[in-house]
Design a protein around this motif. Structure first.
Motif, PDB file in Angstrom:
ATOM      1  N   VAL A 124       1.223   4.529  -2.795  1.00  0.00           N
ATOM      2  CA  VAL A 124       1.255   5.953  -2.477  1.00  0.00           C
ATOM      3  C   VAL A 124       2.524   6.589  -3.047  1.00  0.00           C
ATOM      4  CG1 VAL A 124       1.366   7.653  -0.620  1.00  0.00           C
ATOM      5  CG2 VAL A 124      -0.152   5.669  -0.411  1.00  0.00           C
ATOM      6  N   ALA A 125       3.662   5.919  -2.872  1.00  0.00           N
ATOM      7  CA  ALA A 125       4.935   6.444  -3.360  1.00  0.00           C
ATOM      8  C   ALA A 125       4.949   6.560  -4.875  1.00  0.00           C
ATOM      9  CB  ALA A 125       6.076   5.550  -2.888  1.00  0.00           C
TER      10      ALA A 125
ATOM     11  N   ARG B 202      11.270  -1.775  -7.978  1.00  0.00           N
ATOM     12  CA  ARG B 202      10.860  -1.981  -6.587  1.00  0.00           C
ATOM     13  C   ARG B 202       9.631  -2.871  -6.501  1.00  0.00           C
ATOM     14  NH1 ARG B 202      10.097   3.536  -3.613  1.00  0.00           N
ATOM     15  NH2 ARG B 202       9.419   2.097  -1.975  1.00  0.00           N
ATOM     16  N   TYR B 203       8.687  -2.661  -7.390  1.00  0.00           N
ATOM     17  CA  TYR B 203       7.488  -3.509  -7.382  1.00  0.00           C
ATOM     18  C   TYR B 203       7.862  -4.974  -7.592  1.00  0.00           C
ATOM     19  CZ  TYR B 203       3.822   0.037  -7.234  1.00  0.00           C
ATOM     20  OH  TYR B 203       2.976   1.034  -6.836  1.00  0.00           O
TER      21      TYR B 203
ATOM     22  N   HIS C  94       9.532  -6.612  -4.583  1.00  0.00           N
ATOM     23  CA  HIS C  94       8.672  -6.861  -3.433  1.00  0.00           C
ATOM     24  C   HIS C  94       7.534  -7.839  -3.732  1.00  0.00           C
ATOM     25  CE1 HIS C  94      10.711  -3.290  -1.892  1.00  0.00           C
ATOM     26  NE2 HIS C  94      10.263  -3.616  -0.695  1.00  0.00           N
TER      27      HIS C  94
ATOM     28  N   MET D 273       0.839  -1.208   0.000  1.00  0.00           N
ATOM     29  CA  MET D 273       0.000   0.000   0.000  1.00  0.00           C
ATOM     30  C   MET D 273       0.870   1.253   0.000  1.00  0.00           C
ATOM     31  SD  MET D 273      -3.145  -0.944  -0.138  1.00  0.00           S
ATOM     32  CE  MET D 273      -4.089   0.467   0.439  1.00  0.00           C
ATOM     33  N   SER D 274       1.978   1.222   0.777  1.00  0.00           N
ATOM     34  CA  SER D 274       2.858   2.389   0.809  1.00  0.00           C
ATOM     35  C   SER D 274       3.510   2.617  -0.544  1.00  0.00           C
ATOM     36  CB  SER D 274       3.928   2.210   1.894  1.00  0.00           C
ATOM     37  OG  SER D 274       4.768   1.115   1.591  1.00  0.00           O
ATOM     38  N   MET D 275       3.780   1.522  -1.269  1.00  0.00           N
ATOM     39  CA  MET D 275       4.378   1.669  -2.598  1.00  0.00           C
ATOM     40  C   MET D 275       3.395   2.279  -3.590  1.00  0.00           C
ATOM     41  SD  MET D 275       6.685  -1.781  -2.983  1.00  0.00           S
ATOM     42  CE  MET D 275       7.146  -1.351  -4.653  1.00  0.00           C
TER      43      MET D 275
END
Length: 215
Positions: free
Chosen positions: A5-6, A64-65, A68, A1-3
């Protein structure tokens, strides 16, 4: 979820990126009012296929996606036809390239608030019909915002299979008639694409490797 937003801050900085949207998904195969916190989608346009492949592999936010994720799948598309608007603009430009198989279809709509219950009342029946169709190679329901902004994305072995499903009498055809007769949507877009390649897997393999699912 934070990703997610980022990404709203990082995606505009990716060189070559055009129109983009971050989307969540529903439970099951995505066609569900209950959100799935594990599956997300990024839709983006690029000036050419080479840029798309390079940036979705090397740009920081995409890397990054993948790092993770337990699994990721990217599909590269060339628009062959499009009508309608998305957030007030035309995000895709159709090329002169002939439609080839397999093909992908994307529909996107903003539902009028007064029609939300009628729309979601039809979704389970439509979802069951498309899930039972052995010819659909891939399908998912995603969205920018819960309830109101909905997107369907599906992959078909050929135009005939897709048209046969769309025109067959049943929940889907009746819902389409209701959309037109009762003016359910505030905005809608319909696009077809030729698939020019993919990267990664979904459920352990590429959906493009199967031409028909087992019954």
């Amino acid at each position: 979820m934070s990703m997610m937003v980022a990404a709203r801050m990082m995606l505009p900085r990716v060189e070559g990126i055009g129109f983009w949207k971050l989307c969540g998904s529903g439970a099951g195969e995505g066609f569900d009012i209950v959100p799935n916190p594990r599956v997300f989608a990024i839709l983006a346009t690029w000036p050419d296929a080479e840029t798309a492949r390079h940036q979705t592999k090397t740009a920081g936010i995409f890397a990054r996606y993948v790092a993770h994720a337990s699994e990721s799948w990217s599909v590269f598309l060339n628009t062959t036809s499009v009508r309608g608007q998305w957030a007030g603009i035309a995000p895709f430009t159709a090329s002169d390239t002939p439609q080839t198989a397999p093909l992908a279809v994307l529909t996107r709509a903003t539902i009028k608030t007064r029609n939300i219950l009628r729309f979601w009342g039809r979704v389970p029946n439509i979802s069951a019909v498309i899930s039972d169709d052995p010819k659909v190679m891939f399908k998912i329901g995603i969205g920018e915002a819960p309830l109101l902004n909905q997107i369907t994305f599906s992959v078909w072995p050929d135009a005939h299979s897709m048209a046969e499903f769309a025109r067959r009498d049943g929940p889907h055809a009746r819902a389409i008639r209701s959309v037109r007769d009762e003016n359910w949507f505030k905005e809608e877009l319909y696009a077809r694409f030729t698939i020019v390649g993919d990267r990664g897997t979904w459920g352990g393999s590429s959906p493009l490797t199967q031409t028909e699912r087992p019954a």
